[in-house]
Design an enzyme around this catalytic site. Structure first.
Site, PDB file in Angstrom:
ATOM      1  N   LEU A   7       1.018  -1.262   0.010  1.00  0.00           N
ATOM      2  CA  LEU A   7       0.091   0.066  -0.001  1.00  0.00           C
ATOM      3  C   LEU A   7       0.922   1.205   0.007  1.00  0.00           C
ATOM      4  O   LEU A   7       1.540   1.675   0.990  1.00  0.00           O
ATOM      5  CB  LEU A   7      -0.857   0.009   1.098  1.00  0.00           C
ATOM      6  CG  LEU A   7      -1.710  -1.069   1.467  1.00  0.00           C
ATOM      7  CD1 LEU A   7      -2.699  -1.065   2.813  1.00  0.00           C
ATOM      8  CD2 LEU A   7      -3.005  -1.220   0.426  1.00  0.00           C
ATOM      9  N   ARG A  14       0.605  13.850   7.693  1.00  0.00           N
ATOM     10  CA  ARG A  14       1.215  13.936   8.970  1.00  0.00           C
ATOM     11  C   ARG A  14       2.674  14.309   8.785  1.00  0.00           C
ATOM     12  O   ARG A  14       3.416  14.906   9.537  1.00  0.00           O
ATOM     13  CB  ARG A  14       0.978  12.852  10.001  1.00  0.00           C
ATOM     14  CG  ARG A  14      -0.290  13.025  10.517  1.00  0.00           C
ATOM     15  CD  ARG A  14      -0.565  11.658  11.113  1.00  0.00           C
ATOM     16  NE  ARG A  14      -1.184  10.470  10.314  1.00  0.00           N
ATOM     17  CZ  ARG A  14      -1.296   9.294  10.985  1.00  0.00           C
ATOM     18  NH1 ARG A  14      -1.541   9.065  12.123  1.00  0.00           N
ATOM     19  NH2 ARG A  14      -1.819   8.485   9.711  1.00  0.00           N
ATOM     20  N   GLY A  78      -9.136   5.062   1.474  1.00  0.00           N
ATOM     21  CA  GLY A  78      -8.533   4.046   2.720  1.00  0.00           C
ATOM     22  C   GLY A  78      -7.883   2.726   2.287  1.00  0.00           C
ATOM     23  O   GLY A  78      -7.818   2.532   1.097  1.00  0.00           O
ATOM     24  N   THR A  79      -7.290   2.069   3.107  1.00  0.00           N
ATOM     25  CA  THR A  79      -6.670   1.097   3.014  1.00  0.00           C
ATOM     26  C   THR A  79      -7.510  -0.283   2.307  1.00  0.00           C
ATOM     27  O   THR A  79      -6.962  -0.888   1.573  1.00  0.00           O
ATOM     28  CB  THR A  79      -5.943   0.515   4.305  1.00  0.00           C
ATOM     29  OG1 THR A  79      -7.057   0.263   5.274  1.00  0.00           O
ATOM     30  CG2 THR A  79      -4.856   1.475   4.911  1.00  0.00           C
ATOM     31  N   ASN A 224       4.600   7.841  10.235  1.00  0.00           N
ATOM     32  CA  ASN A 224       3.536   8.822   9.783  1.00  0.00           C
ATOM     33  C   ASN A 224       3.994  10.410  10.014  1.00  0.00           C
ATOM     34  O   ASN A 224       3.485  11.179   9.407  1.00  0.00           O
ATOM     35  CB  ASN A 224       2.108   8.682  10.804  1.00  0.00           C
ATOM     36  CG  ASN A 224       1.585   7.246  10.722  1.00  0.00           C
ATOM     37  OD1 ASN A 224       1.447   6.913   9.743  1.00  0.00           O
ATOM     38  ND2 ASN A 224       1.412   6.443  11.842  1.00  0.00           N
ATOM     39  N   ASN A 373      58.196  12.961  -3.183  1.00  0.00           N
ATOM     40  CA  ASN A 373      57.689  13.790  -2.112  1.00  0.00           C
ATOM     41  C   ASN A 373      57.155  15.032  -2.668  1.00  0.00           C
ATOM     42  O   ASN A 373      58.010  15.615  -3.386  1.00  0.00           O
ATOM     43  CB  ASN A 373      59.039  14.076  -1.374  1.00  0.00           C
ATOM     44  CG  ASN A 373      58.716  14.569  -0.054  1.00  0.00           C
ATOM     45  OD1 ASN A 373      58.088  14.194   0.808  1.00  0.00           O
ATOM     46  ND2 ASN A 373      59.125  15.992  -0.046  1.00  0.00           N
TER      47      ASN A 373
HETATM   48  C1  UD1 Z   1      -3.136   1.762   9.486  1.00  0.00           C
HETATM   49  C2  UD1 Z   1      -4.056   0.588   9.808  1.00  0.00           C
HETATM   50  C3  UD1 Z   1      -3.736   0.563  11.574  1.00  0.00           C
HETATM   51  C4  UD1 Z   1      -2.383   0.045  11.872  1.00  0.00           C
HETATM   52  C5  UD1 Z   1      -1.447   1.053  10.939  1.00  0.00           C
HETATM   53  C6  UD1 Z   1       0.086   0.256  11.274  1.00  0.00           C
HETATM   54  C7  UD1 Z   1      -6.088   0.800   8.587  1.00  0.00           C
HETATM   55  C8  UD1 Z   1      -7.506   1.198   8.304  1.00  0.00           C
HETATM   56  N1  UD1 Z   1      -5.462   1.004   9.485  1.00  0.00           N
HETATM   57  O1  UD1 Z   1      -3.350   2.692  10.097  1.00  0.00           O
HETATM   58  O2  UD1 Z   1      -4.945  -0.400  12.086  1.00  0.00           O
HETATM   59  O3  UD1 Z   1      -2.222   0.137  13.047  1.00  0.00           O
HETATM   60  O4  UD1 Z   1      -1.847   0.946   9.816  1.00  0.00           O
HETATM   61  O5  UD1 Z   1       0.935   1.107  10.670  1.00  0.00           O
HETATM   62  O6  UD1 Z   1      -5.563   0.181   7.842  1.00  0.00           O
HETATM   63  N2  UD1 Z   1      -3.031   3.849   1.735  1.00  0.00           N
HETATM   64  C9  UD1 Z   1      -3.326   3.843   0.451  1.00  0.00           C
HETATM   65  N3  UD1 Z   1      -4.598   4.171   0.182  1.00  0.00           N
HETATM   66  C10 UD1 Z   1      -5.143   4.588   0.822  1.00  0.00           C
HETATM   67  C11 UD1 Z   1      -4.934   4.901   2.214  1.00  0.00           C
HETATM   68  C12 UD1 Z   1      -3.667   4.401   2.674  1.00  0.00           C
HETATM   69  O7  UD1 Z   1      -2.556   2.957  -0.361  1.00  0.00           O
HETATM   70  O8  UD1 Z   1      -6.291   4.883   0.671  1.00  0.00           O
HETATM   71  C13 UD1 Z   1      -1.535   3.387   2.148  1.00  0.00           C
HETATM   72  C14 UD1 Z   1      -0.606   4.387   2.601  1.00  0.00           C
HETATM   73  O9  UD1 Z   1       0.149   5.074   1.750  1.00  0.00           O
HETATM   74  C15 UD1 Z   1       0.189   3.723   3.715  1.00  0.00           C
HETATM   75  C16 UD1 Z   1      -0.718   2.597   4.095  1.00  0.00           C
HETATM   76  O10 UD1 Z   1      -1.604   2.650   3.341  1.00  0.00           O
HETATM   77  O11 UD1 Z   1       1.377   3.204   3.133  1.00  0.00           O
HETATM   78  C17 UD1 Z   1      -1.288   3.056   5.407  1.00  0.00           C
HETATM   79  O12 UD1 Z   1      -2.039   3.895   5.644  1.00  0.00           O
HETATM   80  P1  UD1 Z   1      -2.127   5.053   6.747  1.00  0.00           P
HETATM   81  O13 UD1 Z   1      -3.224   6.129   6.367  1.00  0.00           O
HETATM   82  O14 UD1 Z   1      -0.824   5.403   7.146  1.00  0.00           O
HETATM   83  O15 UD1 Z   1      -2.909   4.177   8.052  1.00  0.00           O
HETATM   84  P2  UD1 Z   1      -2.785   4.367   9.386  1.00  0.00           P
HETATM   85  O16 UD1 Z   1      -3.551   5.152  10.167  1.00  0.00           O
HETATM   86  O17 UD1 Z   1      -1.377   4.288   9.887  1.00  0.00           O
HETATM   87 CA    CA Z   2       0.572   4.468   8.804  1.00  0.00          CA
END
Ligand code: UD1
Ligand code: CA
Length: 450
Positions: A7, A14, A78-79, A224, A373
């Protein structure tokens, strides 16, 4: 059979940066590059990087890594939404999907291997890597029942006050049986504080699910913000230093020293304070480097000393002394038992064994024989304003203080250059060369003037 998804589409708000978070550098490599490298030993069938925010920039940065597939997530919802983007690409796939966050860069390959093994041995539908953190702030909290069966993952922002007390967190590393996940993915809801589709919600909709604690919680630190980036660098450095100290290297005031991962050190090397070793640097047994030195992409032989100096893309052979305050600026080869001393700059230059250039010199595009030298303040004038020219100096030759060697020029073997000379023509072996005005003394001149 495993496909890896990383991801890397988020912006990383942040970080307060224009650069996408996953491209921030940690010890010379980007965060996402580190994550990709950590899965290399697994030899995954496919590696899919999910990109979105500044996708072109992320793709370009990863061009040197072979066999990556990029999947675009054009809006970052979101993830879970990120993993939904894989649906058309993995149609009919029957194996496991290993998901890694692109901002969790310190995971060891062995940890991931072990995690995958547990997932496969137990034939889980999903397995989640977890840890108990002294400070779980910011992470999703993992809740299991008495039999360690995962019940839910609640994001920090969605937690109630008592839930927030739970120190067991989600590391952002998952393994899914793809056939189970692909059924759940289209039905994810965004009913949460961030209005996002969480991948963590999918975890609890399949069975059986297992949570596996990581042994060393330092591995799963997510980046982050800049504080966490700096903290990760410290962890990385601590790992590297521990490895070399265990291998017989002495580090004096180790907190003030930095060592890149690619550096190689032999036993009985001593690194003094405020020294930085970068890139593909190799230092052989018994050498003493520092204090106050920077060595990049260079090979340092055995029993060499380097004090308060900068060495870049160069080779220094055994028993040679460098510094204080020398600068080997690139493509320099210093032979054995040489001395390159105070305020000497060398560039694209080769010094034969036993050669000394001890004070205040610049040698550029120069090759010397053995036991030469170079007198204090000798300068090669190697640049005519358009082109660079070579200086060649034979064995045992000595240049006097403050000589200028106007290149292209060749001095033979056993030549003596008189102090203060400006040499413009080649000098044959065994000669003394003087190229300066003879001194004139006018006795009684002061009295006549009066
Ligand atoms: C996420 C987890 C959290 C975990 C933490 C660990 C979720 C909902 N939460 O939170 O439970 O403890 O990671 O580090 O998954 N990304 C995408 N597309 C998106 C959103 C994010 O590719 O739409 C990628 C970001 O680039 C990043 C990763 O997913 O590499 C995690 O995203 P981030 O927003 O940092 O999640 P956290 O709030 O840290
Ligand atoms: Ca993260």
């Amino acid at each position: 059979m495993v496909v890896v998804a990383i991801l890397a589409a988020g912006r990383g708000t942040r970080m307060k940066s224009n650069l996408p978070k996953v491209l921030h550098s940690l010890g010379g490599k980007s965060l996402v590059e580190r994550v990709i490298q950590s899965v290399e030993p697994l030899q995954p069938e496919r590696q899919m990087v999910i990109v979105g925010y500044q996708a072109a920039l992320v793709k370009t940065a990863l061009v040197p890594i072979p066999d990556l597939e990029f999947v675009e997530q054009t809006v970052q919802l979101g993830t879970g939404h990120a993993i939904q983007q894989l649906l058309p690409h993995l149609e009919g796939y029957k194996g496991d999907l290993l998901v890694l966050n692109g901002d969790v860069p310190l995971l060891r390959s062995e940890t991931i291997k072990h995690f995958l093994q547990i997932h496969q041995e137990n034939q889980n539908a999903a397995t989640v890597l977890t840890a108990k953190l002294p400070n779980p702030k910011g992470y999703g909290r993992v809740f299991c029942d008495d039999n360690n069966v995962l019940q839910q993952i609640v994001e920090d922002k969605d937690c109630t006050a008592p839930q927030r007390e739970n120190q067991r967190i989600n590391a952002g590393v998952y393994c899914f049986r793809w056939q189970d996940l692909e059924k759940i993915l289209p039905h994810l809801q965004a009913n949460n504080a961030q209005k996002e589709y969480y991948l963590t919600d999918a975890v609890t909709q399949v069975t059986p699910v297992m949570a596996v604690d990581v042994e060393d919680f330092q591995e799963i630190g997510g980046i982050n913000d800049r504080l966490q980036l700096s903290g990760a660098y410290d962890i990385l450095q601590a790992r590297i230093k521990e490895k070399w100290m265990k291998a017989g290297v002495t580090l004096i005031d180790s907190a003030s020293i930095t060592i890149d991962e690619a550096v190689e050190l032999e036993p009985d090397v001593i690194i003094e304070p405020q020294t930085h070793l970068r890139g593909n640097t190799v230092i052989k047994a018994g050498s003493r480097i520092g204090p106050g030195s920077l060595i990049e992409n260079s090979l340092i032989g055995e029993n060499v000393t380097v004090r308060y100096s900068v060495i870049d893309h160069s080779v220094v052979q055994n028993e040679t002394q460098i510094g204080p305050y020398a600068h080997l600026r690139g493509h320099v080869e210093v032979g054995e038992k040489c001395r390159v001393g105070n305020f000497v700059e060398l560039k694209n230059t080769k010094l034969g064994n036993g050669t000394k250039t001890a004070h205040l010199s610049y040698l550029g595009d120069t090759t010397t024989g053995t036991k030469v030298n170079i007198g204090a303040g000798t300068i090669t004038a190697n640049y005519d304003g358009v082109n660079k020219h070579k200086t060649i100096i034979g064995n045992n030759t000595k240049t006097g203080s403050n000589s200028v060697l106007v290149a292209p020029i060749t001095l033979g073997n056993d030549v003596y250059v008189a102090a203060g000379s400006t040499i413009t023509d080649n000098v044959p072996d065994n000669s003394l060369v003087i190229a300066r005005q003879r001194q004139v003394i006018k006795e009684g001149w002061e009295m006549k003037k009066k």
